[in-house]
Design a protein around this motif. Structure first.
Motif, PDB file in Angstrom:
ATOM      1  N   LEU A   1      -9.007   7.797 -12.843  1.00  0.00           N
ATOM      2  CA  LEU A   1      -7.658   7.710 -12.191  1.00  0.00           C
ATOM      3  C   LEU A   1      -6.852   8.827 -13.363  1.00  0.00           C
ATOM      4  CD1 LEU A   1      -8.036   4.771  -9.330  1.00  0.00           C
ATOM      5  CD2 LEU A   1      -7.600   7.887  -9.002  1.00  0.00           C
ATOM      6  N   PRO A   2      -6.332   7.672 -13.754  1.00  0.00           N
ATOM      7  CA  PRO A   2      -5.384   8.062 -14.659  1.00  0.00           C
ATOM      8  C   PRO A   2      -5.465   9.326 -14.871  1.00  0.00           C
ATOM      9  CG  PRO A   2      -6.692   6.675 -15.932  1.00  0.00           C
ATOM     10  CD  PRO A   2      -7.678   6.733 -14.656  1.00  0.00           C
ATOM     11  N   GLU A   3      -6.256  10.641 -15.216  1.00  0.00           N
ATOM     12  CA  GLU A   3      -6.378  11.251 -15.466  1.00  0.00           C
ATOM     13  C   GLU A   3      -5.722  12.060 -14.112  1.00  0.00           C
ATOM     14  OE1 GLU A   3      -9.077  10.298 -16.282  1.00  0.00           O
ATOM     15  OE2 GLU A   3      -8.786  10.344 -18.702  1.00  0.00           O
ATOM     16  N   GLN A   4      -5.962  11.515 -12.542  1.00  0.00           N
ATOM     17  CA  GLN A   4      -5.822  12.414 -11.709  1.00  0.00           C
ATOM     18  C   GLN A   4      -4.381  11.739 -11.291  1.00  0.00           C
ATOM     19  OE1 GLN A   4      -8.930  11.888  -8.352  1.00  0.00           O
ATOM     20  NE2 GLN A   4     -10.453  11.992 -10.255  1.00  0.00           N
ATOM     21  N   LEU A   5      -3.549  11.222 -12.274  1.00  0.00           N
ATOM     22  CA  LEU A   5      -2.255  10.435 -11.092  1.00  0.00           C
ATOM     23  C   LEU A   5      -1.403  10.951 -12.784  1.00  0.00           C
ATOM     24  CD1 LEU A   5      -3.575   7.259 -10.941  1.00  0.00           C
ATOM     25  CD2 LEU A   5      -3.411   8.791  -8.775  1.00  0.00           C
ATOM     26  N   THR A   6      -1.336  12.269 -12.953  1.00  0.00           N
ATOM     27  CA  THR A   6      -0.605  12.722 -14.129  1.00  0.00           C
ATOM     28  C   THR A   6       0.755  13.071 -13.021  1.00  0.00           C
ATOM     29  OG1 THR A   6      -1.678  14.275 -14.428  1.00  0.00           O
ATOM     30  CG2 THR A   6      -1.998  12.712 -15.738  1.00  0.00           C
TER      31      THR A   6
ATOM     32  N   VAL B   1      -1.296   9.403  -5.711  1.00  0.00           N
ATOM     33  CA  VAL B   1      -2.450   9.625  -4.636  1.00  0.00           C
ATOM     34  C   VAL B   1      -2.300   8.446  -3.274  1.00  0.00           C
ATOM     35  CG1 VAL B   1      -5.218   9.341  -4.249  1.00  0.00           C
ATOM     36  CG2 VAL B   1      -4.081  10.238  -6.375  1.00  0.00           C
ATOM     37  N   ILE B   2      -2.533   9.252  -2.830  1.00  0.00           N
ATOM     38  CA  ILE B   2      -2.500   8.710  -0.532  1.00  0.00           C
ATOM     39  C   ILE B   2      -4.676   8.359  -0.897  1.00  0.00           C
ATOM     40  CG2 ILE B   2      -2.558   8.292   0.781  1.00  0.00           C
ATOM     41  CD1 ILE B   2       0.366  10.307   1.087  1.00  0.00           C
ATOM     42  N   ILE B   3      -4.416   7.056  -0.743  1.00  0.00           N
ATOM     43  CA  ILE B   3      -5.973   5.837  -0.258  1.00  0.00           C
ATOM     44  C   ILE B   3      -5.959   5.532   0.983  1.00  0.00           C
ATOM     45  CG2 ILE B   3      -7.313   4.566  -1.149  1.00  0.00           C
ATOM     46  CD1 ILE B   3      -5.508   4.328  -4.243  1.00  0.00           C
ATOM     47  N   THR B   4      -7.007   6.763   1.139  1.00  0.00           N
ATOM     48  CA  THR B   4      -6.981   5.901   2.911  1.00  0.00           C
ATOM     49  C   THR B   4      -8.250   4.974   3.309  1.00  0.00           C
ATOM     50  OG1 THR B   4      -8.302   7.902   3.516  1.00  0.00           O
ATOM     51  CG2 THR B   4      -6.360   8.178   3.536  1.00  0.00           C
ATOM     52  N   LYS B   5      -8.307   3.834   4.845  1.00  0.00           N
ATOM     53  CA  LYS B   5      -9.451   3.304   4.838  1.00  0.00           C
ATOM     54  C   LYS B   5      -8.784   3.969   6.168  1.00  0.00           C
ATOM     55  CE  LYS B   5     -10.163  -1.265   5.137  1.00  0.00           C
ATOM     56  NZ  LYS B   5      -9.811  -2.496   4.937  1.00  0.00           N
ATOM     57  N   HIS B   6     -10.589   4.470   7.075  1.00  0.00           N
ATOM     58  CA  HIS B   6     -10.666   4.618   8.395  1.00  0.00           C
ATOM     59  C   HIS B   6      -9.408   5.811   8.263  1.00  0.00           C
ATOM     60  CE1 HIS B   6     -13.343   1.416   8.439  1.00  0.00           C
ATOM     61  NE2 HIS B   6     -12.311  -0.172   8.323  1.00  0.00           N
TER      62      HIS B   6
ATOM     63  N   TYR C   1       1.338   5.469 -14.315  1.00  0.00           N
ATOM     64  CA  TYR C   1       2.481   4.256 -14.740  1.00  0.00           C
ATOM     65  C   TYR C   1       3.920   4.922 -15.371  1.00  0.00           C
ATOM     66  CZ  TYR C   1       4.562   0.382 -17.331  1.00  0.00           C
ATOM     67  OH  TYR C   1       5.492  -0.507 -17.707  1.00  0.00           O
ATOM     68  N   GLU C   2       3.601   5.895 -15.591  1.00  0.00           N
ATOM     69  CA  GLU C   2       5.065   6.861 -15.546  1.00  0.00           C
ATOM     70  C   GLU C   2       5.789   6.883 -14.435  1.00  0.00           C
ATOM     71  OE1 GLU C   2       4.873  10.596 -18.242  1.00  0.00           O
ATOM     72  OE2 GLU C   2       3.720   9.374 -19.958  1.00  0.00           O
ATOM     73  N   GLN C   3       4.858   7.509 -12.987  1.00  0.00           N
ATOM     74  CA  GLN C   3       6.049   7.499 -12.111  1.00  0.00           C
ATOM     75  C   GLN C   3       5.948   6.493 -11.813  1.00  0.00           C
ATOM     76  OE1 GLN C   3       2.094   9.195 -10.390  1.00  0.00           O
ATOM     77  NE2 GLN C   3       2.587  11.024  -9.935  1.00  0.00           N
TER      78      GLN C   3
END
Length: 83
Positions: free
Chosen positions: A13-18, A22-27, A37-39
Motif C-alpha cells: 500500500l505505501p507504494e500505491q498511496l503516493t 485509496v477508497i476501501i470498500t466493504k460490501h 503520510y505526506e497526504q
C-alpha cells in the motif's frame, strides 16, 4: 479496493498511496480511506490554516483586494519593505 484486497496488498500500500488516496470498500460501499503520510500531513496542515479565523479573514480581504485590482508591483513591495 475492497477490504479483502487491502489485506492482501497491505505491504504494498505505501507504494500505491503516493499520488491519490485509496477508497476501501466493504460490501461495495465506501468504508474507509487510506492515504500516504505526506497526504495526511498536507491535509492536517490545510485544516490548521483553515481553522485560523484571523488568518482566513486576512486571506479573504487580500483576495478581495486582488479581485478589485488593489495590488502592488513586486519592485514597489520590495522598496516599501526595505528589502
Amino acid at each position: 479496493m475492497t477490504i479483502t484486497e487491502t489485506r492482501k496488498q497491505l505491504l504494498n500500500l505505501p507504494e500505491q498511496l503516493t499520488d491519490e488516496p485509496v477508497i476501501i470498500t466493504k460490501h461495495g460501499k465506501p468504508a474507509m480511506v487510506a492515504l500516504g503520510y505526506e497526504q495526511f500531513e498536507s491535509i492536517m496542515e490545510t485544516l490548521e490554516v483553515l481553522s485560523d479565523s484571523e488568518l482566513m479573514d486576512i486571506l479573504r480581504q487580500s483576495l478581495t483586494q486582488a479581485d478589485q485590482g488593489e495590488t502592488v508591483a513586486l519592485d514597489d513591495a520590495i522598496a516599501r519593505l526595505g528589502l
